[in-house]
Design a protein around this motif. Sequence first.
Motif, PDB file in Angstrom:
ATOM      1  N   THR A   1       0.536  -1.731   0.532  1.00 43.91           N
ATOM      2  CA  THR A   1       0.312   0.216  -0.240  1.00 43.91           C
ATOM      3  C   THR A   1       0.068   1.195   0.238  1.00 43.91           C
ATOM      4  O   THR A   1       0.684   2.358  -0.196  1.00 43.91           O
ATOM      5  N   GLN A   2       2.445   1.581  -0.084  1.00 40.38           N
ATOM      6  CA  GLN A   2       2.855   2.619  -0.040  1.00 40.38           C
ATOM      7  C   GLN A   2       2.601   3.155  -1.460  1.00 40.38           C
ATOM      8  O   GLN A   2       3.129   2.439  -2.057  1.00 40.38           O
ATOM      9  N   PHE A   3       2.414   4.588  -1.330  1.00 33.21           N
ATOM     10  CA  PHE A   3       2.162   4.895  -3.069  1.00 33.21           C
ATOM     11  C   PHE A   3       3.378   5.255  -3.584  1.00 33.21           C
ATOM     12  O   PHE A   3       3.957   5.439  -2.830  1.00 33.21           O
ATOM     13  N   ALA A   4       3.375   4.436  -4.208  1.00 38.93           N
ATOM     14  CA  ALA A   4       4.774   5.217  -5.145  1.00 38.93           C
ATOM     15  C   ALA A   4       5.619   4.264  -4.887  1.00 38.93           C
ATOM     16  O   ALA A   4       5.731   3.062  -4.511  1.00 38.93           O
ATOM     17  N   SER A   5       6.846   4.710  -5.130  1.00 40.60           N
ATOM     18  CA  SER A   5       7.781   4.668  -4.907  1.00 40.60           C
ATOM     19  C   SER A   5       8.641   4.830  -3.102  1.00 40.60           C
ATOM     20  O   SER A   5       8.007   5.596  -2.638  1.00 40.60           O
ATOM     21  N   GLY A   6       8.807   3.386  -3.065  1.00 38.99           N
ATOM     22  CA  GLY A   6       9.137   3.596  -1.072  1.00 38.99           C
ATOM     23  C   GLY A   6       9.865   1.926  -0.401  1.00 38.99           C
ATOM     24  O   GLY A   6      10.293   1.180  -1.356  1.00 38.99           O
TER      25      GLY A   6
ATOM     26  N   LEU B   1      12.074  -3.950   2.917  1.00 42.14           N
ATOM     27  CA  LEU B   1      11.734  -4.233   1.220  1.00 42.14           C
ATOM     28  C   LEU B   1      11.863  -2.916  -0.187  1.00 42.14           C
ATOM     29  O   LEU B   1      10.466  -2.290   0.463  1.00 42.14           O
ATOM     30  N   ASP B   2      12.996  -3.187  -0.521  1.00 38.09           N
ATOM     31  CA  ASP B   2      11.990  -1.835  -1.206  1.00 38.09           C
ATOM     32  C   ASP B   2      11.243  -2.203  -3.097  1.00 38.09           C
ATOM     33  O   ASP B   2      11.062  -3.269  -3.058  1.00 38.09           O
ATOM     34  N   VAL B   3      10.513  -1.011  -2.895  1.00 33.29           N
ATOM     35  CA  VAL B   3       9.220  -1.354  -3.100  1.00 33.29           C
ATOM     36  C   VAL B   3       8.714  -0.113  -4.434  1.00 33.29           C
ATOM     37  O   VAL B   3       7.796  -0.036  -5.584  1.00 33.29           O
ATOM     38  N   TRP B   4      10.004   0.349  -5.081  1.00 35.05           N
ATOM     39  CA  TRP B   4      10.660   0.518  -5.919  1.00 35.05           C
ATOM     40  C   TRP B   4      10.569   0.088  -6.875  1.00 35.05           C
ATOM     41  O   TRP B   4      10.289  -1.153  -7.051  1.00 35.05           O
ATOM     42  N   GLU B   5       9.645   0.524  -8.101  1.00 32.82           N
ATOM     43  CA  GLU B   5       9.813  -0.150  -9.052  1.00 32.82           C
ATOM     44  C   GLU B   5      10.847  -1.144  -9.842  1.00 32.82           C
ATOM     45  O   GLU B   5      11.139  -1.561 -10.420  1.00 32.82           O
ATOM     46  N   HIS B   6      11.837  -0.230  -9.861  1.00 28.76           N
ATOM     47  CA  HIS B   6      12.522  -0.592 -10.370  1.00 28.76           C
ATOM     48  C   HIS B   6      13.688  -2.209 -10.046  1.00 28.76           C
ATOM     49  O   HIS B   6      13.845  -2.977 -10.024  1.00 28.76           O
ATOM     50  N   ALA B   7      13.297  -2.622  -8.422  1.00 27.10           N
ATOM     51  CA  ALA B   7      12.885  -3.714  -7.626  1.00 27.10           C
ATOM     52  C   ALA B   7      12.016  -4.423  -8.766  1.00 27.10           C
ATOM     53  O   ALA B   7      12.738  -6.155  -7.924  1.00 27.10           O
TER      54      ALA B   7
ATOM     55  N   ARG C   1       2.546  -6.076 -10.844  1.00 31.43           N
ATOM     56  CA  ARG C   1       2.199  -7.203  -9.958  1.00 31.43           C
ATOM     57  C   ARG C   1       3.442  -7.102  -9.018  1.00 31.43           C
ATOM     58  O   ARG C   1       3.905  -7.516  -8.485  1.00 31.43           O
ATOM     59  N   ARG C   2       2.862  -6.163  -7.921  1.00 33.12           N
ATOM     60  CA  ARG C   2       4.016  -5.494  -6.903  1.00 33.12           C
ATOM     61  C   ARG C   2       3.344  -6.656  -5.791  1.00 33.12           C
ATOM     62  O   ARG C   2       4.471  -7.401  -5.313  1.00 33.12           O
ATOM     63  N   THR C   3       2.314  -6.782  -5.899  1.00 31.42           N
ATOM     64  CA  THR C   3       2.250  -7.933  -4.601  1.00 31.42           C
ATOM     65  C   THR C   3       2.896  -9.792  -4.754  1.00 31.42           C
ATOM     66  O   THR C   3       3.041 -10.098  -3.475  1.00 31.42           O
ATOM     67  N   ASP C   4       3.362  -9.778  -6.116  1.00 30.63           N
ATOM     68  CA  ASP C   4       3.593 -11.203  -5.837  1.00 30.63           C
ATOM     69  C   ASP C   4       4.915 -11.187  -5.863  1.00 30.63           C
ATOM     70  O   ASP C   4       5.494 -11.460  -5.254  1.00 30.63           O
ATOM     71  N   TYR C   5       5.138  -9.789  -6.395  1.00 29.95           N
ATOM     72  CA  TYR C   5       7.000  -9.807  -6.149  1.00 29.95           C
ATOM     73  C   TYR C   5       7.515  -9.441  -4.393  1.00 29.95           C
ATOM     74  O   TYR C   5       7.656 -10.507  -3.813  1.00 29.95           O
ATOM     75  N   ILE C   6       6.276  -9.451  -3.750  1.00 27.01           N
ATOM     76  CA  ILE C   6       6.728  -8.809  -1.690  1.00 27.01           C
ATOM     77  C   ILE C   6       6.350 -10.399  -1.351  1.00 27.01           C
ATOM     78  O   ILE C   6       6.803 -11.202  -0.355  1.00 27.01           O
TER      79      ILE C   6
ATOM     80  N   ASN D   1       9.592   7.553  -1.732  1.00 24.02           N
ATOM     81  CA  ASN D   1      11.020   7.755  -2.036  1.00 24.02           C
ATOM     82  C   ASN D   1      11.912   6.436  -0.989  1.00 24.02           C
ATOM     83  O   ASN D   1      12.327   5.605  -0.985  1.00 24.02           O
ATOM     84  N   HIS D   2      13.146   7.271  -0.116  1.00 21.97           N
ATOM     85  CA  HIS D   2      14.247   6.637   0.344  1.00 21.97           C
ATOM     86  C   HIS D   2      14.462   7.112   1.995  1.00 21.97           C
ATOM     87  O   HIS D   2      15.037   6.982   2.135  1.00 21.97           O
ATOM     88  N   ASP D   3      13.282   7.680   2.206  1.00 21.93           N
ATOM     89  CA  ASP D   3      12.950   7.746   3.351  1.00 21.93           C
ATOM     90  C   ASP D   3      13.147   6.583   4.402  1.00 21.93           C
ATOM     91  O   ASP D   3      12.850   5.652   4.120  1.00 21.93           O
ATOM     92  N   ASN D   4      13.477   6.644   6.202  1.00 24.22           N
ATOM     93  CA  ASN D   4      14.440   5.282   6.355  1.00 24.22           C
ATOM     94  C   ASN D   4      13.774   6.021   8.360  1.00 24.22           C
ATOM     95  O   ASN D   4      13.594   7.443   8.289  1.00 24.22           O
ATOM     96  N   PRO D   5      13.907   5.109   8.742  1.00 26.70           N
ATOM     97  CA  PRO D   5      13.010   5.155  10.354  1.00 26.70           C
ATOM     98  C   PRO D   5      13.976   6.051  10.936  1.00 26.70           C
ATOM     99  O   PRO D   5      13.732   6.173  12.002  1.00 26.70           O
TER     100      PRO D   5
END
Length: 266
Positions: free
Chosen positions: A182-187, A226-232, A240-245, A206-210
């Motif tokens: 559910t992270q919108f766009a890159s993150g 887990l990197d969910v940028w599309e390049h990943a 199909r991001r959920t298949d990657y996850i 984006n590349h923000d982190n905790p």
Amino acid sequence: MSSQIPRRTFLQHLTVGGSFASALLATGVADRQAKGDEENPTTSKTQTAVSKMPKPGYMLPALHYPYNALEPAIDERTVRIHYDKHHTGYAKKYNQAVVDRPDVASQPLEDLFANMAKLSPAIQTAVRHNGAGAYNHTLYWRCMAPAGSGGGEPKGELVKAIDRDLGSFKSFKESFSKAAATQFASGWAWLTVDKAGKLFVCSTPNHDNPLMVGFVERTGTPILTLDVWEHAYYLKYQNRRTDYIAAFWSIVNWPGVEALFSRAKR
Ligand code: MN
């Protein structure tokens, strides 16, 4: 270079929790080692590649498995481009941005993330974008192990903490997967240990982190990401991001995550 690393060497990295964790976390130590290696005639091939970067700054760690090691969960071409172009690119750009600022470059990225408000706008942007890009990818690669070595479930103190703080391993997986999906766009999606030693799941854009004080709702030390940028994932999974996850769970390096957890609690 990374595809040449023998399996035995990889397994050492995978199983020796202490050196694994310190190699990942101590970017400042890595910086100092990189500087020291310039004066050291026994510099290895990996370190020679690093020495081509402007110094001082972030040292790009080698990928501790061949590019095709994460197949079929993550395909070779994606790993190759992701590490060689994206991760390497963030490291180079960060080093270029701080090349004239040894006062900044000499600090571990963790310390800079903790003190974002004290940085000048230009340096803050460099740390937030390319510094964090470099840092997050280092954690990402370390969180995964070759198919056959990774996956399964965590053990020991980590699984106890997951049960205590997140309900159960099953509910943790669901909540992490949901954060990633559910992270919108890159993150990025994260499993993080807060200052009290409590685990929590979140995602960031984006590349923000905790670790970034002032930029995230809740801070702590990340131990799984887990990197969910599309390049990943896009070359293999397209939309199909959920298949990657789902595939990610088959290659998680739980011994490595457990080592990071032990270290974060200290
Ligand atoms: Mn990435």
